[in-house]
Design an enzyme around this catalytic site. Structure first.
Site, mmCIF file in Angstrom:
data_model
loop_
_atom_site.group_PDB
_atom_site.id
_atom_site.type_symbol
_atom_site.label_atom_id
_atom_site.label_comp_id
_atom_site.label_asym_id
_atom_site.label_seq_id
_atom_site.Cartn_x
_atom_site.Cartn_y
_atom_site.Cartn_z
ATOM 1 N N TYR A 54 -31.870 7.944 -98.759
ATOM 2 C CA TYR A 54 -33.319 8.119 -98.818
ATOM 3 C C TYR A 54 -33.749 9.199 -97.830
ATOM 4 O O TYR A 54 -33.067 9.465 -96.839
ATOM 5 C CB TYR A 54 -34.063 6.805 -98.547
ATOM 6 C CG TYR A 54 -33.687 6.076 -97.294
ATOM 7 C CD1 TYR A 54 -34.311 6.354 -96.076
ATOM 8 C CD2 TYR A 54 -32.724 5.068 -97.320
ATOM 9 C CE1 TYR A 54 -33.988 5.670 -94.928
ATOM 10 C CE2 TYR A 54 -32.385 4.367 -96.161
ATOM 11 C CZ TYR A 54 -33.025 4.669 -94.969
ATOM 12 O OH TYR A 54 -32.706 3.981 -93.831
ATOM 13 N N GLU A 93 -37.072 -0.933 -69.050
ATOM 14 C CA GLU A 93 -36.026 -0.411 -69.936
ATOM 15 C C GLU A 93 -34.794 -0.065 -69.108
ATOM 16 O O GLU A 93 -34.895 0.603 -68.077
ATOM 17 C CB GLU A 93 -36.545 0.828 -70.673
ATOM 18 C CG GLU A 93 -35.505 1.643 -71.410
ATOM 19 C CD GLU A 93 -34.723 0.855 -72.429
ATOM 20 O OE1 GLU A 93 -33.490 1.033 -72.475
ATOM 21 O OE2 GLU A 93 -35.339 0.051 -73.167
ATOM 22 N N GLN A 94 -33.630 -0.522 -69.575
ATOM 23 C CA GLN A 94 -32.408 -0.297 -68.809
ATOM 24 C C GLN A 94 -31.929 1.148 -68.841
ATOM 25 O O GLN A 94 -31.222 1.596 -67.936
ATOM 26 C CB GLN A 94 -31.294 -1.205 -69.324
ATOM 27 C CG GLN A 94 -30.858 -0.934 -70.739
ATOM 28 C CD GLN A 94 -29.713 -1.854 -71.162
ATOM 29 O OE1 GLN A 94 -28.982 -2.389 -70.324
ATOM 30 N NE2 GLN A 94 -29.568 -2.044 -72.458
ATOM 31 N N ARG A 126 -35.725 6.696 -87.348
ATOM 32 C CA ARG A 126 -36.023 5.718 -86.306
ATOM 33 C C ARG A 126 -36.565 6.370 -85.028
ATOM 34 O O ARG A 126 -37.568 5.894 -84.464
ATOM 35 C CB ARG A 126 -34.776 4.881 -86.006
ATOM 36 C CG ARG A 126 -34.964 3.844 -84.923
ATOM 37 C CD ARG A 126 -33.706 3.031 -84.718
ATOM 38 N NE ARG A 126 -33.442 2.164 -85.852
ATOM 39 C CZ ARG A 126 -33.928 0.926 -85.977
ATOM 40 N NH1 ARG A 126 -34.717 0.428 -85.035
ATOM 41 N NH2 ARG A 126 -33.639 0.192 -87.015
ATOM 42 N N ASP A 177 -35.509 -8.362 -82.574
ATOM 43 C CA ASP A 177 -34.107 -8.735 -82.741
ATOM 44 C C ASP A 177 -33.648 -9.775 -81.727
ATOM 45 O O ASP A 177 -32.700 -10.521 -81.983
ATOM 46 C CB ASP A 177 -33.213 -7.499 -82.629
ATOM 47 C CG ASP A 177 -33.231 -6.646 -83.881
ATOM 48 O OD1 ASP A 177 -33.747 -7.120 -84.918
ATOM 49 O OD2 ASP A 177 -32.729 -5.510 -83.824
#
Length: 415
Positions: A213, A33-34, A107, A291
């Site tokens: 929501y 992970e950067q 998230r 993605d």
């Protein structure tokens, strides 16, 4: 035979889901992970039934239910007057229909649930992958921004649409601009009266739409304001927006819309881009996931769920190859074939979801030309159409996509 070792570039939801799926299959994982700390940006997301059934199979039902919300209903409200036009039951009815719950979740909460299950020593921070070399029988060598290197048998790019690995394996491609931007943010539910904490709300106006929501056990509300964009904004998930700009865009809307936006302290603003489906996701011992493989517009709320589905298939294909592979070149060829099987299973489905996301979701509720139309935004027919629009995605069980060989060794209880 040595244990299969997989390098994953990116520790977002897709990368962590891939790590969890591979760990469950006994594969050794290294996640690069950067960022200097493990955290996820963003606000709320939809975890649809096709994604939640996988997490349930991974034993995450209880921790997920503690932080997420299972909405009781979907309501379409009049954009100008605010009255409820139609209501579609979700909750138990949705779970019975699609075989698993539909959740709305913050998230970072979903990201944390996955990160907490990453074994010690597998996460490597401050490690931005800048390139790779496929060494054939000797695996893959990764290169990092700090000049360091690492080695793995397989490389999985889960580092988003701007992935350097995507460009290396698929070549440059142009982002497709939708002409719309989305403002997103969180509002403490306690600041608002009259907006339920267990309902997905949609106001569909002449040119814009507002969705709202609950997340974090109903203590916060996520809003998504989709508006026409006068110009191209940066293709970024970290761009900030001006709350006054979104308030101005909805100035003539219903009182509850204006009250919701008046409570906004800060907002992100994302130009809505996607990409055309790729003809291939990888080559040799390298592949893409999430993605990085299939960026899509958010109108079906499928970004997280599609990445989680990818993880299941990737984990299965690689574990089978590791079990069958022999030494030397045979191992290299088996692993490369496994990645192509993974891609062959996933590419047709994700391409279909990408295409459907372009004109699906709440966009179908744009005001009708004729006020007496059966498909006008507030009609029951329009809301049923909205549900049918996503039914084939949410009822999809990715385990059914595994080939006959897969079915012999992977049961529904262990995927």
């Amino acid at each position: 035979m040595d244990t299969l070792r997989v390098a994953i570039a990116g520790a977002g939801i897709g990368g962590l889901a891939a790590a969890m799926a591979l760990n469950r299959e006994g594969v050794r994982v290294d996640v690069y992970e950067q960022a200097s700390e493990l955290r996820e940006v963003g606000v709320g997301l939809h975890l649809a039934s096709n994604g939640s059934r996988i997490l349930r199979g991974w034993g995450l039902s209880e921790p997920l239910a503690r932080v997420a919300v299972r909405p009781a209903a979907l309501e379409v409200r009049d954009w100008a007057g605010g009255r409820t036009l139609t209501r579609q039951d979700m909750g138990d009815a949705w779970e019975r229909r699609f075989g698993a719950p539909f959740y709305t979740v913050h998230r970072p909460d979903l990201h944390r649930l996955l990160a907490e299950r990453l074994p010690a020593g597998q996460l490597n921070l401050n490690r931005r992958v800048t390139g790779f070399h496929d060494l054939g029988e000797d695996g893959v060598r990764l290169t990092f921004a700090d000049g360091g290197t690492a080695h793995a048998d397989v490389l999985v790019a889960a580092d988003g649409v701007h992935s350097v690995i995507r460009r290396a394996v698929a070549g440059p491609d142009a982002p497709v601009f939708s002409g719309m931007s989305a403002f997103r943010g969180l509002v403490p539910a306690g600041r608002l009266d009259g907006i339920p904490r267990d309902t997905v709300l949609i106001w569909a106006g002449p040119r814009s739409r507002l969705l709202c929501y609950p997340v974090r056990d109903g203590r916060f509300l996520t809003f998504v304001a989709v508006v026409p964009s006068a110009g191209r904004r940066p293709e970024s998930w970290s761009s900030t927006g001006d709350p006054d700009e979104v308030r101005a865009a909805f100035a003539g809307w219903a009182l509850d819309v204006r009250a919701l936006l008046a409570a906004v302290d800060e907002a992100g603003c994302w130009a809505l881009y996607d990409r055309e489906p790729l003809p291939a996701w990888g080559t040799g011992l390298v592949t893409l996931l999430g993605d990085a493989a299939h960026p899509m517009l958010p109108h079906h709320g499928q970004g997280a769920s599609q990445a989680i589905e990818d993880a299941v298939v990737l984990g299965h294909c690689l574990s089978r190859a590791a079990a069958d592979a022999g030494p030397g070149g045979a191992r290299h060829l088996r692993l490369a074939d496994a990645l192509r099987r993974y891609e062959a299973i996933r590419r047709p489905h994700t391409a279909r979801v990408q295409a459907a996301s372009r004109d699906g979701g709440s966009q179908r509720l744009g005001p009708a030309e004729r006020p007496d139309s059966a498909e006008r935004p507030g009609s029951a027919a329009a809301t049923r159409s909205l549900v049918e629009d996503v039914s084939w995605i949410q009822s999809h069980d990715v385990r059914d996509d595994l080939d006959e060989t897969a079915a012999e060794v992977v049961s529904h209880e262990t995927v």
